[in-house]
Design a protein around this motif. Structure first.
Motif, PDB file in Angstrom:
ATOM      1  N   ARG A   1     -26.898   5.172 -42.287  1.00 13.59           N
ATOM      2  CA  ARG A   1     -25.813   6.213 -42.394  1.00 13.59           C
ATOM      3  C   ARG A   1     -26.246   7.131 -43.357  1.00 13.59           C
ATOM      4  NH1 ARG A   1     -21.147   1.730 -42.422  1.00 13.59           N
ATOM      5  NH2 ARG A   1     -22.197   1.154 -44.191  1.00 13.59           N
ATOM      6  N   PHE A   2     -25.851   8.362 -43.114  1.00 12.96           N
ATOM      7  CA  PHE A   2     -26.014   9.496 -44.215  1.00 12.96           C
ATOM      8  C   PHE A   2     -24.878   9.984 -44.960  1.00 12.96           C
ATOM      9  CE2 PHE A   2     -25.942  14.437 -44.945  1.00 12.96           C
ATOM     10  CZ  PHE A   2     -27.338  14.405 -45.381  1.00 12.96           C
ATOM     11  N   TYR A   3     -25.066  10.592 -46.164  1.00 12.82           N
ATOM     12  CA  TYR A   3     -23.989  11.005 -46.978  1.00 12.82           C
ATOM     13  C   TYR A   3     -24.634  12.061 -47.909  1.00 12.82           C
ATOM     14  CZ  TYR A   3     -22.265   6.018 -46.429  1.00 12.82           C
ATOM     15  OH  TYR A   3     -21.827   4.850 -46.242  1.00 12.82           O
ATOM     16  N   GLN A   4     -23.608  13.043 -48.064  1.00 11.57           N
ATOM     17  CA  GLN A   4     -24.149  14.145 -48.784  1.00 11.57           C
ATOM     18  C   GLN A   4     -22.965  14.755 -49.503  1.00 11.57           C
ATOM     19  OE1 GLN A   4     -24.290  18.540 -47.352  1.00 11.57           O
ATOM     20  NE2 GLN A   4     -26.392  17.990 -47.361  1.00 11.57           N
ATOM     21  N   HIS A   5     -23.404  14.731 -50.923  1.00 11.43           N
ATOM     22  CA  HIS A   5     -22.404  15.198 -52.096  1.00 11.43           C
ATOM     23  C   HIS A   5     -22.844  16.451 -52.829  1.00 11.43           C
ATOM     24  CE1 HIS A   5     -20.477  15.173 -56.107  1.00 11.43           C
ATOM     25  NE2 HIS A   5     -19.516  14.545 -55.383  1.00 11.43           N
ATOM     26  N   LYS A   6     -22.052  17.469 -52.721  1.00  7.67           N
ATOM     27  CA  LYS A   6     -22.042  18.846 -53.301  1.00  7.67           C
ATOM     28  C   LYS A   6     -21.245  18.968 -54.404  1.00  7.67           C
ATOM     29  CE  LYS A   6     -24.580  21.028 -49.628  1.00  7.67           C
ATOM     30  NZ  LYS A   6     -24.771  22.255 -48.650  1.00  7.67           N
ATOM     31  N   SER A   7     -21.707  19.362 -55.309  1.00  3.63           N
ATOM     32  CA  SER A   7     -20.618  19.723 -56.523  1.00  3.63           C
ATOM     33  C   SER A   7     -21.348  20.288 -57.734  1.00  3.63           C
ATOM     34  CB  SER A   7     -20.108  18.255 -57.261  1.00  3.63           C
ATOM     35  OG  SER A   7     -20.941  17.450 -57.769  1.00  3.63           O
ATOM     36  N   PRO A   8     -20.551  20.755 -58.669  1.00  6.64           N
ATOM     37  CA  PRO A   8     -20.981  21.220 -59.828  1.00  6.64           C
ATOM     38  C   PRO A   8     -21.558  19.786 -60.684  1.00  6.64           C
ATOM     39  CG  PRO A   8     -18.845  21.856 -59.813  1.00  6.64           C
ATOM     40  CD  PRO A   8     -18.958  21.193 -58.569  1.00  6.64           C
TER      41      PRO A   8
ATOM     42  N   THR B   1     -31.227  17.911 -55.211  1.00  3.87           N
ATOM     43  CA  THR B   1     -31.454  19.272 -55.212  1.00  3.87           C
ATOM     44  C   THR B   1     -30.588  20.168 -55.921  1.00  3.87           C
ATOM     45  OG1 THR B   1     -32.015  19.255 -52.556  1.00  3.87           O
ATOM     46  CG2 THR B   1     -31.899  21.517 -53.843  1.00  3.87           C
ATOM     47  N   GLU B   2     -31.333  20.732 -57.128  1.00  3.41           N
ATOM     48  CA  GLU B   2     -30.637  21.440 -58.106  1.00  3.41           C
ATOM     49  C   GLU B   2     -30.756  23.258 -57.757  1.00  3.41           C
ATOM     50  OE1 GLU B   2     -31.169  20.350 -62.300  1.00  3.41           O
ATOM     51  OE2 GLU B   2     -32.467  18.549 -61.609  1.00  3.41           O
ATOM     52  N   ASP B   3     -29.661  23.724 -57.882  1.00  6.68           N
ATOM     53  CA  ASP B   3     -29.205  25.160 -57.770  1.00  6.68           C
ATOM     54  C   ASP B   3     -28.497  25.379 -58.832  1.00  6.68           C
ATOM     55  OD1 ASP B   3     -29.289  27.852 -57.078  1.00  6.68           O
ATOM     56  OD2 ASP B   3     -28.300  27.290 -55.122  1.00  6.68           O
ATOM     57  N   GLY B   4     -29.298  26.043 -60.063  1.00  6.16           N
ATOM     58  CA  GLY B   4     -28.565  26.373 -61.192  1.00  6.16           C
ATOM     59  C   GLY B   4     -27.502  25.339 -61.606  1.00  6.16           C
ATOM     60  N   ASP B   5     -26.091  25.456 -61.675  1.00  8.36           N
ATOM     61  CA  ASP B   5     -25.329  24.368 -61.935  1.00  8.36           C
ATOM     62  C   ASP B   5     -24.858  23.350 -60.983  1.00  8.36           C
ATOM     63  OD1 ASP B   5     -23.674  22.846 -64.205  1.00  8.36           O
ATOM     64  OD2 ASP B   5     -21.899  24.047 -63.118  1.00  8.36           O
ATOM     65  N   LYS B   6     -25.393  23.551 -59.778  1.00  4.30           N
ATOM     66  CA  LYS B   6     -24.854  22.983 -58.598  1.00  4.30           C
ATOM     67  C   LYS B   6     -25.861  21.859 -58.278  1.00  4.30           C
ATOM     68  CE  LYS B   6     -22.437  27.104 -56.578  1.00  4.30           C
ATOM     69  NZ  LYS B   6     -22.163  27.878 -55.557  1.00  4.30           N
ATOM     70  N   LEU B   7     -25.238  20.692 -57.610  1.00  8.85           N
ATOM     71  CA  LEU B   7     -26.217  19.758 -57.312  1.00  8.85           C
ATOM     72  C   LEU B   7     -25.847  19.188 -55.955  1.00  8.85           C
ATOM     73  CD1 LEU B   7     -26.407  16.966 -60.017  1.00  8.85           C
ATOM     74  CD2 LEU B   7     -28.179  18.503 -59.574  1.00  8.85           C
ATOM     75  N   THR B   8     -27.034  18.898 -55.149  1.00  9.83           N
ATOM     76  CA  THR B   8     -26.672  18.589 -53.792  1.00  9.83           C
ATOM     77  C   THR B   8     -27.527  17.196 -53.541  1.00  9.83           C
ATOM     78  OG1 THR B   8     -26.689  20.625 -52.801  1.00  9.83           O
ATOM     79  CG2 THR B   8     -27.178  18.809 -51.317  1.00  9.83           C
ATOM     80  N   LEU B   9     -26.888  16.081 -53.386  1.00 12.11           N
ATOM     81  CA  LEU B   9     -27.445  14.548 -53.056  1.00 12.11           C
ATOM     82  C   LEU B   9     -27.245  14.256 -51.706  1.00 12.11           C
ATOM     83  CD1 LEU B   9     -25.076  13.267 -56.143  1.00 12.11           C
ATOM     84  CD2 LEU B   9     -27.408  14.092 -56.426  1.00 12.11           C
ATOM     85  N   ASP B  10     -28.270  14.065 -51.267  1.00 11.29           N
ATOM     86  CA  ASP B  10     -28.583  13.594 -49.704  1.00 11.29           C
ATOM     87  C   ASP B  10     -28.987  11.934 -49.854  1.00 11.29           C
ATOM     88  OD1 ASP B  10     -27.931  16.041 -48.663  1.00 11.29           O
ATOM     89  OD2 ASP B  10     -30.022  16.547 -48.965  1.00 11.29           O
ATOM     90  N   MET B  11     -28.293  11.318 -49.115  1.00  9.28           N
ATOM     91  CA  MET B  11     -28.273   9.767 -49.378  1.00  9.28           C
ATOM     92  C   MET B  11     -28.184   9.139 -47.902  1.00  9.28           C
ATOM     93  SD  MET B  11     -25.921   9.587 -52.389  1.00  9.28           S
ATOM     94  CE  MET B  11     -25.010  10.812 -51.657  1.00  9.28           C
TER      95      MET B  11
END
Length: 283
Positions: A94-101, A78-88
């Motif tokens: 097992r779930f992982y989520q990474h949010k960052s620039p 998921t992209e929001d401007g310069d931010k990325l959310t990765l759901d895996m």
């Protein structure tokens, strides 16, 4: 055709998502060969420029980033401007989520991250900075040859002014442990098994501790100079330190932990941070 080579041009320290292992810290050594015509100086490419321009191109592509296989079926971006959310989700569900620039992530068009699948991305980055007389670029990615035990760890350093502040980068590291002045390979093997594919979190960065489908998760989050970062990861893949996870503090943490188990022994720990660097601690 004339060629030049540079062995160990740089070391890429990063983390990647693996469908089986989860988030894995890694260190790849990069060797380079350039083939081409000689320029007016009688060179394929000046070594000084190689070390500046090509090293910088490689480092900016993957070093201290979180590499993700963009073709992996259980990945959502998921992209929001310069931010990325990765759901895996890994193969165990097992779930992982990474949010960052955006700059903290490397999306690699593959189903699984390997040295071979990462090469095209690095090759393209190098091709953009070499002069026209360079006709061929050969990159070799390799890991350090370690005769003893080693572990892979990922972490983030929010106080760091450089790219170490990214919440999921990492290293493949050996460790030397001395008990009463003698190297103890049993203790090294114990610690490397304890920290196999581990994420090292800092206690004050732990925002949530929750359970979903009978799996316990930790959520770490902080704001640093580059922006806001957060990471959700299965608790079983984590080791929490009270202090930040600099290599100096990691070495002291390991030494103190081993001292508790061996109170009558003098413990020395040489903890490596990737390749050919690290810290020494005593307890």
């Amino acid at each position: 055709m004339p060629a030049l080579f540079v062995d160990q041009l740089t070391v890429i320290d990063f983390a990647f998502f693996d469908p089986v292992r989860g988030i894995v810290g890694e260190s790849w050594i990069v060797d380079l060969v350039l083939e081409g015509d000689l320029d007016d100086q009688g060179m394929v490419f000046d070594f000084g420029d190689v070390k500046k321009r090509i090293k910088q191109a490689i480092d900016s592509t993957l070093d201290h980033k979180f590499a993700v296989p963009s073709q992996y079926a259980e990945l959502s971006i998921t992209e929001d401007g310069d931010k990325l959310t990765l759901d895996m989700r890994d193969k165990q569900g097992r779930f992982y989520q990474h949010k960052s620039p955006r700059q903290a992530v490397a999306l690699i068009p593959t189903e699984i991250i390997t040295r071979e699948s990462a090469l095209p991305l690095l090759h393209q980055a190098c091709s953009e900075v070499v002069p026209d007389n360079v006709k061929k670029i050969f990159l070799n990615l390799r890991t350090e040859e370690i005769s003893g035990d080693y572990y892979h760890y990922a972490h983030g350093l929010k106080k760091h002014l450089g790219d170490c502040q990214r919440i999921a980068h990492g290293h493949r590291s050996q460790i030397h442990i001395f008990e009463n002045g003698q190297r103890n390979k049993d203790l090294e093997a114990y610690w490397c098994e304890l920290w196999r594919d581990i994420y090292i979190g800092t206690a004050e960065d732990l925002q949530k501790d929750f359970e979903d489908d009978a799996i316990q998760y930790f959520e770490f989050a902080y704001r640093s100079e580059q922006g806001e970062f957060s990471l959700v990861i299965p608790a079983e893949r984590c080791h929490i330190m009270e202090q930040d996870s600099t290599v100096e503090l990691i070495a002291q943490h390991i030494a103190d932990q081993l001292k508790e188990k061996h109170p009558k022994s003098e413990i020395e720990v040489r903890a490596f941070e990737g390749f050919n660097k690290g810290a020494i601690a005593f307890s």
